[in-house]
Design an enzyme around this catalytic site. Structure first.
Site, PDB file in Angstrom:
ATOM      1  N   GLY A  12      40.351  30.694  42.645  1.00  0.00           N
ATOM      2  CA  GLY A  12      40.874  31.639  43.645  1.00  0.00           C
ATOM      3  C   GLY A  12      39.853  32.683  44.048  1.00  0.00           C
ATOM      4  O   GLY A  12      40.206  33.854  44.262  1.00  0.00           O
ATOM      5  N   ALA A  13      38.595  32.250  44.170  1.00  0.00           N
ATOM      6  CA  ALA A  13      37.525  33.235  44.420  1.00  0.00           C
ATOM      7  C   ALA A  13      37.112  33.299  45.890  1.00  0.00           C
ATOM      8  O   ALA A  13      36.035  33.777  46.214  1.00  0.00           O
ATOM      9  CB  ALA A  13      36.330  32.930  43.523  1.00  0.00           C
ATOM     10  N   ARG A  15      38.479  35.159  48.041  1.00  0.00           N
ATOM     11  CA  ARG A  15      38.623  36.557  48.502  1.00  0.00           C
ATOM     12  C   ARG A  15      39.078  37.419  47.316  1.00  0.00           C
ATOM     13  O   ARG A  15      39.271  36.912  46.203  1.00  0.00           O
ATOM     14  CB  ARG A  15      39.641  36.637  49.647  1.00  0.00           C
ATOM     15  CG  ARG A  15      41.028  36.266  49.193  1.00  0.00           C
ATOM     16  CD  ARG A  15      42.053  36.400  50.293  1.00  0.00           C
ATOM     17  NE  ARG A  15      43.384  36.233  49.729  1.00  0.00           N
ATOM     18  CZ  ARG A  15      44.392  35.615  50.323  1.00  0.00           C
ATOM     19  NH1 ARG A  15      44.218  35.113  51.520  1.00  0.00           N
ATOM     20  NH2 ARG A  15      45.561  35.522  49.740  1.00  0.00           N
ATOM     21  N   ASP A  62      43.904  22.620  45.051  1.00  0.00           N
ATOM     22  CA  ASP A  62      45.096  23.354  44.613  1.00  0.00           C
ATOM     23  C   ASP A  62      45.115  23.253  43.085  1.00  0.00           C
ATOM     24  O   ASP A  62      45.325  22.166  42.534  1.00  0.00           O
ATOM     25  CB  ASP A  62      46.338  22.702  45.228  1.00  0.00           C
ATOM     26  CG  ASP A  62      47.631  23.370  44.774  1.00  0.00           C
ATOM     27  OD1 ASP A  62      47.585  24.188  43.828  1.00  0.00           O
ATOM     28  OD2 ASP A  62      48.677  23.055  45.365  1.00  0.00           O
ATOM     29  N   SER A 141      48.471  40.370  34.381  1.00  0.00           N
ATOM     30  CA  SER A 141      48.882  41.531  35.194  1.00  0.00           C
ATOM     31  C   SER A 141      49.691  42.472  34.308  1.00  0.00           C
ATOM     32  O   SER A 141      50.347  42.027  33.352  1.00  0.00           O
ATOM     33  CB  SER A 141      49.765  41.074  36.358  1.00  0.00           C
ATOM     34  OG  SER A 141      50.412  42.180  36.954  1.00  0.00           O
ATOM     35  N   TYR A 154      56.842  36.080  38.942  1.00  0.00           N
ATOM     36  CA  TYR A 154      55.460  36.546  38.724  1.00  0.00           C
ATOM     37  C   TYR A 154      55.308  37.108  37.305  1.00  0.00           C
ATOM     38  O   TYR A 154      54.344  36.781  36.597  1.00  0.00           O
ATOM     39  CB  TYR A 154      55.148  37.610  39.778  1.00  0.00           C
ATOM     40  CG  TYR A 154      53.725  38.122  39.762  1.00  0.00           C
ATOM     41  CD1 TYR A 154      52.677  37.344  40.259  1.00  0.00           C
ATOM     42  CD2 TYR A 154      53.422  39.393  39.284  1.00  0.00           C
ATOM     43  CE1 TYR A 154      51.375  37.821  40.273  1.00  0.00           C
ATOM     44  CE2 TYR A 154      52.129  39.879  39.291  1.00  0.00           C
ATOM     45  CZ  TYR A 154      51.105  39.089  39.795  1.00  0.00           C
ATOM     46  OH  TYR A 154      49.809  39.572  39.793  1.00  0.00           O
TER      47      TYR A 154
END
Ligand code: NAD
Length: 246
Positions: A12-13, A15, A62, A141, A154
């Site tokens: 996922g790099a 952005r 993906d 997170s 999430y």
């Protein structure tokens, strides 16, 4: 920190936080592999990373697709010989209260955030074990620690990542592989850009440093955890959140 001759795979790099991590590694001399769902339109990233000393590989994929991930890691290993660093950063949100949440919103978030992390660890660990060297950093997170109304999917995915991190750390510690997680607070990226101003102001009140973090704040800690200076740290969750969770 010098990452010359180190091969770093970052998911996922394209952005945000992932791009900041890839950029920090590239500046430090690492060979970069980006696994990203979006295409690198007009080779923009390829061009940007060409100014750094290491090699650059962009794979459009993906990460929730198990077989595609195994395939991609086999190709990376064939090309680079080893995988020294894996940063599981790709993540999505599909927020809603449980009462309104669709099954697909649950599945998409768990499949990308949690299963995607499993897929990449599963593909990278045999390669790392063979070399008896590896640094895995999973981006969790604060929500996985404290929960948040409207984010059950999430929060569950990120709490799952924390459990995966600690368990895998125990499994591979004797093979000279460390596995740690970072729990970012509120970081300025497209993920948080869409939040209404009053929501951001409310968040700020609960952050002792009274500011949002920058993607580079996360990249700095990733580089530290991937370095030899952090060899005796494994199975930990490092909060990078301006003091939000203590
Ligand atoms: P972002 O949306 O800006 O970037 C995420 C990237 O992941 C995008 O480039 C996207 O295309 C990619 N991606 C999404 N699904 C993918 C898939 N299935 N396969 C491959 N790539 C995929 O988000 P960000 O803010 O940079 O977040 C990065 C990570 O940090 C996420 O795991 C997120 O949960 C975590 N995080 C962010 C914050 C924040 O405040 N921004 C806070 C805590 C944790």
């Amino acid at each position: 920190m010098d990452y010359k001759n180190k091969n770093a795979v970052i998911t996922g790099a394209g952005r945000g936080i992932g791009k900041a991590i890839a950029t920090a590694f590239a500046k430090a001399g690492a060979n970069i592999v980006i696994l990203e769902k979006n295409e690198d339109k007009d080779n923009k990233l390829k061009e940007e990373f060409s100014s750094y000393p290491g090699t650059f590989t962009y794979i459009s994929i993906d990460i929730s697709d198990y077989n595609a991930v195994l395939d991609a890691f086999a190709k990376i290993t064939e090309k680079l010989g080893s995988i020294d660093i894996l940063v599981n950063n790709a993540g999505i949100t599909r927020d809603n209260l449980l009462i309104r949440m669709e099954e697909k919103d649950w599945d998409d978030v768990i499949n990308t955030n949690l299963k995607g992390t499993f897929n990449c660890c599963k593909a990278a660990i045999p390669v790392m074990m063979k070399k008896r060297y590896g640094k895995i950093i999973n981006i969790a997170s604060v929500i996985g620690e404290i929960g948040n109304a409207g984010q059950i999917n999430y929060a569950a995915s990120k709490a799952g990542i924390i459990g995966l991190t600690k368990s895998l750390a125990k499994e591979v510690a004797r093979r000279n592989i460390t596995v740690n997680a970072i729990a970012p607070g509120f970081i300025e990226t497209s993920m948080t850009k869409s939040l209404p101003e009053n929501v951001v102001e409310d968040y700020l009140k609960s952050i002792p440093e009274r500011k949002l973090g920058k993607p580079e704040d996360i990249a700095n800690v990733v580089l530290f955890l991937s370095s030899e200076a952090a060899n005796y740290i494994t199975g930990q969750v490092i909060n990078v959140d301006g003091g939000l969770v203590m």
